[in-house]
Write an enzyme that holds these catalytic residues in place. Structure first.
Site, mmCIF file in Angstrom:
data_model
loop_
_atom_site.group_PDB
_atom_site.id
_atom_site.type_symbol
_atom_site.label_atom_id
_atom_site.label_comp_id
_atom_site.label_asym_id
_atom_site.label_seq_id
_atom_site.Cartn_x
_atom_site.Cartn_y
_atom_site.Cartn_z
ATOM 1 N N HIS A 162 0.813 -1.218 0.000
ATOM 2 C CA HIS A 162 0.000 0.000 0.000
ATOM 3 C C HIS A 162 0.848 1.272 0.000
ATOM 4 C CE1 HIS A 162 -3.707 -2.315 1.807
ATOM 5 N NE2 HIS A 162 -3.165 -2.918 0.752
ATOM 6 N N GLU A 221 -13.284 1.948 -5.215
ATOM 7 C CA GLU A 221 -14.105 3.131 -5.421
ATOM 8 C C GLU A 221 -13.377 4.213 -6.190
ATOM 9 O OE1 GLU A 221 -14.748 3.467 -1.118
ATOM 10 O OE2 GLU A 221 -13.763 5.419 -1.188
ATOM 11 N N TYR A 230 -12.504 10.750 3.236
ATOM 12 C CA TYR A 230 -13.112 9.774 2.331
ATOM 13 C C TYR A 230 -13.316 8.403 2.973
ATOM 14 C CZ TYR A 230 -13.364 13.401 -0.980
ATOM 15 O OH TYR A 230 -13.726 14.576 -1.580
ATOM 16 N N TYR A 251 -9.915 -9.634 3.889
ATOM 17 C CA TYR A 251 -9.686 -10.767 2.993
ATOM 18 C C TYR A 251 -10.092 -12.087 3.640
ATOM 19 C CZ TYR A 251 -7.183 -7.335 0.232
ATOM 20 O OH TYR A 251 -6.871 -6.221 -0.513
#
Length: 381
Positions: free
Chosen positions: A156, A249, A259, A270
């Site tokens: 990430h 998204e 957000y 997961y």
């Protein structure tokens, strides 16, 4: 210079790559697609930037190489002057972008995963260097931004680079797998940041004057945005981000807005267990997604189509899918998504980056050990 460049076909033969395939035809709702494999043998290519005046393009490879593909289809050796990268997991050399004033300053911007002193944790960094006149080196490379603190063990990182119409630089930053940090304004995880081209913080950033916050932040509560592009009609930045299991998204991030991640999400872990911090799909004080996929395609790369070459594609948004192994075409009515089509779905390619080329074709990078640069067109009626 010629010793550093080989015709793409000869490169393939000498290095054991497969030869570029001839143009192929595929069907789509808007007509027949033309598909060409321009270059193969790229190792997990990540980002693509077109040089002006037919000088070719720059391609980043995640292990830490930046390559020049010249206007005749010859691929260079790795450019000199590229920084060392943390090439573990999802980390490595990531996006590449040209300065808005490239014709004058020849500056190339790179985003990449950078390790801490221990070599065990990493974060996203961005730097810039001058592309040499022979296109074979970055000169005077200097870091202009570092994600702090460094929290990632290999996941990430974000990290797309987009300049807006004022020449300000947006950088998407993943939350490094540290969910709570996306809501913490003293950290740069899970944020979209906005900077001057030299790394300075704009005085009108929403948190620039607030004590205890990072002034670089434009918006927050993002999970891992690996696609961003400037809407050519509105001038607004759009980005998309990975959800967990479900909940990918699109957002149109506004200054200072939250957000949602991990408080608001359409996905689960997961393991199929709920996200511990999640309070629902919509949470007061957070912005709902502009568009959401309940089943994650695993999005990467984004390009609005605004060229004249293929009129049927105008006002469409194209997004790569990694797990979904497709190119997603979204038809827009203004900012509204009104239709979706999946292209190249039978190819089995993980689409990492999507760009509109100066010739009006779409160019795609496939995220594979034998990665490819593809050119996609639409046969005219």
């Amino acid at each position: 210079m010629l010793k550093h460049l080989l015709p793409a076909g000869l490169c393939c033969l000498l290095l054991g790559w497969s030869l570029p395939a001839p143009a192929q035809v595929e069907n789509s709702e808007l007509g027949e697609l033309t598909l060409e494999v321009l270059v193969g043998g790229l190792e997990h290519p990540w980002g693509l930037a077109f040089l002006p005046d037919g000088q070719g393009s720059l391609i980043s490879e995640r292990p830490g190489r930046l390559r020049w593909l010249d206007g005749q289809g010859r691929l260079s050796a790795p450019l000199r002057g590229v920084p060392a990268v943390f090439a573990q997991g999802q980390g490595g050399l990531l996006d590449v972008a040209l300065s808005p004033d490239f014709a004058r300053d020849r500056l190339v911007y790179l985003s990449y995963a950078e390790s801490d002193a221990s070599g065990e944790r990493a974060g996203t960094a961005v730097g810039r260097g001058r592309l040499s006149d022979d296109q074979l080196a970055l000169e005077g490379f200097a870091v202009i931004f570092r994600q702090q603190p460094k929290l990632s063990t290999g996941i990430h990182f974000g990290s797309r680079l987009v300049f807006d119409r004022q020449g300000l630089l947006f950088i998407t930053l993943g939350e490094n797998g540290q969910r709570a940090a996306a809501q913490q304004l003293d950290k740069l995880q899970g944020k979209l940041v906005r900077l001057h081209a030299d790394g300075r913080i704009p005085a009108d950033n929403p948190f620039a004057a607030r004590a205890g916050t990072r002034g670089e932040i434009w918006s927050y509560g993002h999970r891992n945005a690996q696609g961003a592009a400037l809407n050519p009609w509105s001038g607004q930045l759009w980005l998309h981000e990975h959800g967990p299991r479900g909940g990918d998204e699109i957002n149109i991030p506004l200054a200072g807005r939250n957000y949602g991640w991990p408080l608001a999400t359409h996905g689960v872990n997961y393991s199929f267990l709920p996200i511990p911090e999640a309070r629902g799909e919509r949470v007061a004080g957070t912005e709902p997604p502009h568009h959401v996929w309940e089943k994650s395609p695993a999005l990467s790369g984004m390009a609005f189509y605004s060229a004249e070459r293929f009129p049927a594609w105008r006002h469409n948004l194209f997004i790569g899918a990694l797990a979904g192994q497709a190119l997603i075409r979204l038809q827009l009515d203004g900012d509204r998504v009104v239709h979706e089509e999946r292209l190249l779905a039978e190819r089995g390619w993980r689409i990492r980056d999507v760009r509109q080329g100066p010739d009006g074709y779409l160019y795609l990078l496939t995220d594979e050990a034998d990665g490819k640069l593809l050119r996609l067109g639409l046969r005219q009626p």
